[in-house]
Design a protein around this motif. Structure first.
Motif, PDB file in Angstrom:
ATOM      1  N   PRO A 143       5.878   7.116  11.998  1.00 50.03           N
ATOM      2  CA  PRO A 143       6.991   7.999  12.590  1.00 50.03           C
ATOM      3  C   PRO A 143       8.279   7.253  12.314  1.00 50.03           C
ATOM      4  O   PRO A 143       8.291   6.041  12.070  1.00 50.03           O
ATOM      5  CB  PRO A 143       6.778   7.854  14.031  1.00 50.03           C
ATOM      6  CG  PRO A 143       5.450   7.401  14.424  1.00 50.03           C
ATOM      7  CD  PRO A 143       4.823   6.549  13.180  1.00 50.03           C
ATOM      8  N   LEU A 144       9.283   8.172  12.201  1.00 51.91           N
ATOM      9  CA  LEU A 144      10.571   7.557  11.776  1.00 51.91           C
ATOM     10  C   LEU A 144      11.108   6.474  12.839  1.00 51.91           C
ATOM     11  O   LEU A 144      11.010   6.900  13.916  1.00 51.91           O
ATOM     12  CB  LEU A 144      11.615   8.780  11.474  1.00 51.91           C
ATOM     13  CG  LEU A 144      11.489   9.699  10.404  1.00 51.91           C
ATOM     14  CD1 LEU A 144      12.171  10.749  10.404  1.00 51.91           C
ATOM     15  CD2 LEU A 144      11.735   8.892   9.031  1.00 51.91           C
ATOM     16  N   GLY A 145      11.649   5.592  12.309  1.00 47.57           N
ATOM     17  CA  GLY A 145      12.218   4.450  13.130  1.00 47.57           C
ATOM     18  C   GLY A 145      11.249   3.318  13.712  1.00 47.57           C
ATOM     19  O   GLY A 145      11.560   2.675  14.261  1.00 47.57           O
ATOM     20  N   GLN A 146      10.073   3.762  13.412  1.00 46.40           N
ATOM     21  CA  GLN A 146       8.779   2.796  13.696  1.00 46.40           C
ATOM     22  C   GLN A 146       8.737   1.929  12.719  1.00 46.40           C
ATOM     23  O   GLN A 146       8.644   2.027  11.456  1.00 46.40           O
ATOM     24  CB  GLN A 146       7.666   3.316  14.442  1.00 46.40           C
ATOM     25  CG  GLN A 146       7.995   4.237  15.743  1.00 46.40           C
ATOM     26  CD  GLN A 146       6.708   4.662  16.183  1.00 46.40           C
ATOM     27  OE1 GLN A 146       5.900   4.292  16.152  1.00 46.40           O
ATOM     28  NE2 GLN A 146       7.180   5.599  17.179  1.00 46.40           N
ATOM     29  N   THR A 147       8.025   0.682  13.036  1.00 48.50           N
ATOM     30  CA  THR A 147       7.789  -0.659  11.797  1.00 48.50           C
ATOM     31  C   THR A 147       6.210  -0.557  11.670  1.00 48.50           C
ATOM     32  O   THR A 147       5.652  -0.656  12.977  1.00 48.50           O
ATOM     33  CB  THR A 147       8.505  -1.767  12.297  1.00 48.50           C
ATOM     34  OG1 THR A 147       9.940  -1.599  12.330  1.00 48.50           O
ATOM     35  CG2 THR A 147       8.285  -2.789  11.322  1.00 48.50           C
ATOM     36  N   VAL A 148       5.929  -0.707  10.669  1.00 48.07           N
ATOM     37  CA  VAL A 148       4.421  -1.092  10.592  1.00 48.07           C
ATOM     38  C   VAL A 148       4.238  -2.492   9.869  1.00 48.07           C
ATOM     39  O   VAL A 148       5.049  -2.736   8.917  1.00 48.07           O
ATOM     40  CB  VAL A 148       3.668   0.112   9.666  1.00 48.07           C
ATOM     41  CG1 VAL A 148       4.354   0.062   8.307  1.00 48.07           C
ATOM     42  CG2 VAL A 148       2.042  -0.154   9.707  1.00 48.07           C
ATOM     43  N   THR A 149       3.110  -3.300  10.125  1.00 45.92           N
ATOM     44  CA  THR A 149       2.987  -4.364   9.739  1.00 45.92           C
ATOM     45  C   THR A 149       1.552  -4.278   8.611  1.00 45.92           C
ATOM     46  O   THR A 149       0.618  -3.725   9.223  1.00 45.92           O
ATOM     47  CB  THR A 149       2.563  -5.527  10.653  1.00 45.92           C
ATOM     48  OG1 THR A 149       3.930  -5.692  11.472  1.00 45.92           O
ATOM     49  CG2 THR A 149       2.303  -7.012  10.222  1.00 45.92           C
TER      50      THR A 149
END
Length: 651
Positions: free
Chosen positions: A175-181
């Motif tokens: 989703p836009l604005g979220q961060t993935v590692t």
């Protein structure tokens, strides 16, 4: 009676002791204190013979060196709940080992062979939901030896990728604005992310005039994912809130103080200090013109601008791509090894609704030493958001003329020079001849260059820079005045060259503060200079007896005006008058064009008396003449005030 009292007390005490007795706890089984030590069990050359691994384990095994075929060992990963497995196989003495992963139907999901002879292979974040099969084999026939397989399992964290995700069908919903590692864990690793453009996005093609405070604020629909959580693969993410923001960049100011024309001002107004347009009145009946007075060009396809932030990973040269829903490339960039990427205003089509962001390691080395970079120990983070500039954002990629971001007369765009070496192109399209004023705001840490560029005129030809403004230094704005535009005009924004350790480089970058490029136009009625006019072949035709106005800008600007007396049978007496301006000691130079096209200077008027007028009287033989206007010392410029040149026939 006393005896019965003691009996009651004793009975109550026994009941209380029974109630205080702790309840029995069921046996939890043996406590896991470390990884299980396992030994490979032959035969295990097929999946149905695989050794099952359900928790952290270390397996001691051996590959037989067979001359005609490669030995292989199979293992089944089957944790009781979804887990992320870190799988490592040690190297073979003098040989190269391969680690492969299969699903329950024996479809190969990943093949890892990133290292060389004697070195281990690792898959740091294999997502196991149910079961996965692991195959260990030598890369070549006739190689074998003892090895160790290590498997470490942990619960999956919110906001991390689920490997394998190297195809669109396996893309992680981001989703836009979220961060993935995530990890680029081996040389062949590709990480795909699926980004949905929210319904609240306000797509646009070109900004409208006076739209300085444009912006849209999104809303969170029911069921939106909580921040920080990345849905599992295959899930469709709900739209994410996309906040809008008003831009605080400075806008241009009207120019004042130019010398008046001898002729009445044009009702459409002028540049470089010209008088404003005449207001309509019942007496004059003059219609007010608020824009260029030309028909608007066809609208561009709607687009949305995205911001993509990718953290740095030691030893990894990142490559990032943006693809359409049909996996057509929209944008791609290769970064430098060990550096983060902050990409601004990545233009995507709003009509696609879904785009894919792909991250992988770029190549390094050459020839036999070439390899894709990766790092199985250090993760990266990826965040995709929608730009706040909205309708006024530049649209990357625009590093080539045919990808130029459209400009609209009376409007503006906001862009970023990032990463280092970034070049942005813009195009202004018109249906009638106009004169354009282009302004570029200053930005912290940047020394910007604004140029007008002509596309290549044929195969094998290169682009031509017609005008170049770099009068300002760090943080200072740049401008181009009186740019003649008919059809399409292209403009380039880039960082200036600077010398670092003896080498000229273009390494300016600012991914946080945008520049603003704005354009205003007026019709070309012949009363203003037409830039570029700094060469003989681009000299502007000058009508005798009609005044023309122009600016000496940028520094070292020269304006050429052409007077053709070739059809005159005898000498023609000319009287030229140049009205000066503040700051610049204007000079007037008269040249005759020789048969070979070169200029021959015949008379000058450059007393360098500030804003005092200069004049030339000359009896011209039949031929072609060039009047040149410039700063007499080639060191000053004035974008605000206009000189006035009039050439008349007579003594």
């Amino acid at each position: 009676m006393r005896r019965w009292g003691w009996v009651c007390v004793l009975a109550a005490t026994l009941v209380a002791c029974k109630d205080d007795k702790p309840s029995e706890v069921p046996d939890a089984g043996p406590v896991e204190t470390g990884p299980s030590a396992l030994t490979e069990q032959e035969p295990n050359e097929r999946p149905e013979q695989a050794l099952t691994i359900t928790r952290d384990s270390t397996v001691t095994a051996d590959l037989a060196a067979q001359p005609n075929e490669a030995d292989e060992d199979w293992y089944r990963l089957a944790p009781p709940a979804p887990r992320v497995a870190d799988v490592t196989v040690s190297g073979l003495p003098g040989g190269d080992i391969t680690l492969e992963v299969y699903d329950r139907d024996r479809n190969r999901l990943a093949s890892i062979n990133s290292e060389g002879d004697g070195k281990p292979e690792r898959f740091p974040n294999l997502y196991v939901d149910g079961e996965r099969w692991v195959r260990v084999a030598p890369a070549r026939k006739g190689v074998g030896g003892a090895y160790t397989l290590s498997v470490k399992m942990r619960a999956a964290n919110d906001g991390e990728e689920h490997e394998p995700n190297d195809r669109a069908v396996d893309a992680i919903a981001l989703p836009l604005g979220q961060t993935v590692t995530a990890f680029l864990g081996h040389a062949g690793d590709e990480d795909w992310y699926r980004v949905e453009l929210p319904e609240t996005a306000a797509p646009t093609s070109a900004p409208a005039a006076n739209d300085a405070d444009s912006g849209a604020e999104g809303t969170v629909p029911p069921g939106a994912a909580a921040p920080g959580n990345v849905p599992t693969q295959g899930a469709t993410p709900p739209p994410s809130p996309v906040p809008g923001a008003e831009s605080g960049a400075a806008t241009g100011t009207p120019e004042e103080g130019a010398a008046p024309l001898d002729t009445p001002p044009s009702p459409t107004g002028t540049f470089g200090g010209g008088e404003p347009a005449a207001a309509p009145t019942p007496e004059t009946g003059v219609a007010q013109i608020t824009d260029a007075g030309v028909a608007a060009p066809p609208p561009e396809p709607p687009s949305v601008a995205l911001k993509i932030d990718l953290s740095a990973v030691e030893g990894v040269r990142p490559e990032i791509s943006v693809l359409s829903a049909a996996e057509a490339p929209l944008f791609s960039l290769r970064g430098k090894e060990g550096e983060a990427l902050s990409l601004r205003n990545i233009g995507v089509r709003a009509t696609d609704r879904v785009v894919y962001v792909v991250v992988k390691g770029g190549w390094t080395g050459a020839g036999k030493e070439a390899r894709r970079t990766f790092n199985a120990s250090t993760p990266y983070t990826l965040t995709v958001t929608q730009e706040e500039a909205g309708a006024n954002a530049e649209l990357e990629p625009n590093d080539e003329l045919h990808k130029a971001t459209p400009l609209t007369a009376g409007g503006y765009r906001e862009g970023f020079l990032a990463p280092k070496g970034d070049v942005d192109h813009f195009v202004l399209r018109t249906t009638e001849p106009v004169l354009a004023k282009v302004e570029l705001s200053g930005v912290e840490r940047l020394d910007l260059v604004l140029s007008m560029v002509e596309p290549a005129q044929g195969d094998g030809q290169s682009e031509t820079v017609l005008l170049r403004a770099n009068d300002g230094a760090l943080k200072e704005p740049e401008r181009l005045n009186n740019v003649s535009c008919t059809g399409a005009c292209y403009f380039r924004v880039e960082g200036a060259s600077r010398k670092v350790e003896g080498k000229w480089v273009k390494d300016f970058e600012n991914a946080e503060q945008p520049y603003r490029i704005s354009v205003s136009t007026v019709p070309d009625n012949g009363g203003e200079e037409r830039e570029p006019n700094n060469t003989v072949d681009r000299a502007q035709e000058l009508a005798l007896g009609k005044a023309v106005r122009g600016t000496v800008f940028p520094v070292k600007d020269s304006d050429y005006y052409r007077v053709d007396l070739s059809d005159r049978p005898v000498r023609t007496p000319l009287r030229a008058t140049l009205l000066g301006i503040l700051k610049v000691d204007v000079g007037l130079y008269l040249h005759r064009v020789q048969p070979d096209g070169k200029l021959s200077l015949v008379q000058t008027a450059d007393r360098a008396k500030g804003d005092q007028p200069e004049s030339i009287r000359y009896s011209a033989e039949p031929g072609v003449y060039i009047f040149e206007v410039r700063d007499a010392k080639n060191r000053e410029a004035n974008f605000q005030d206009s000189y006035q040149l009039t050439v008349e026939e007579g003594e």
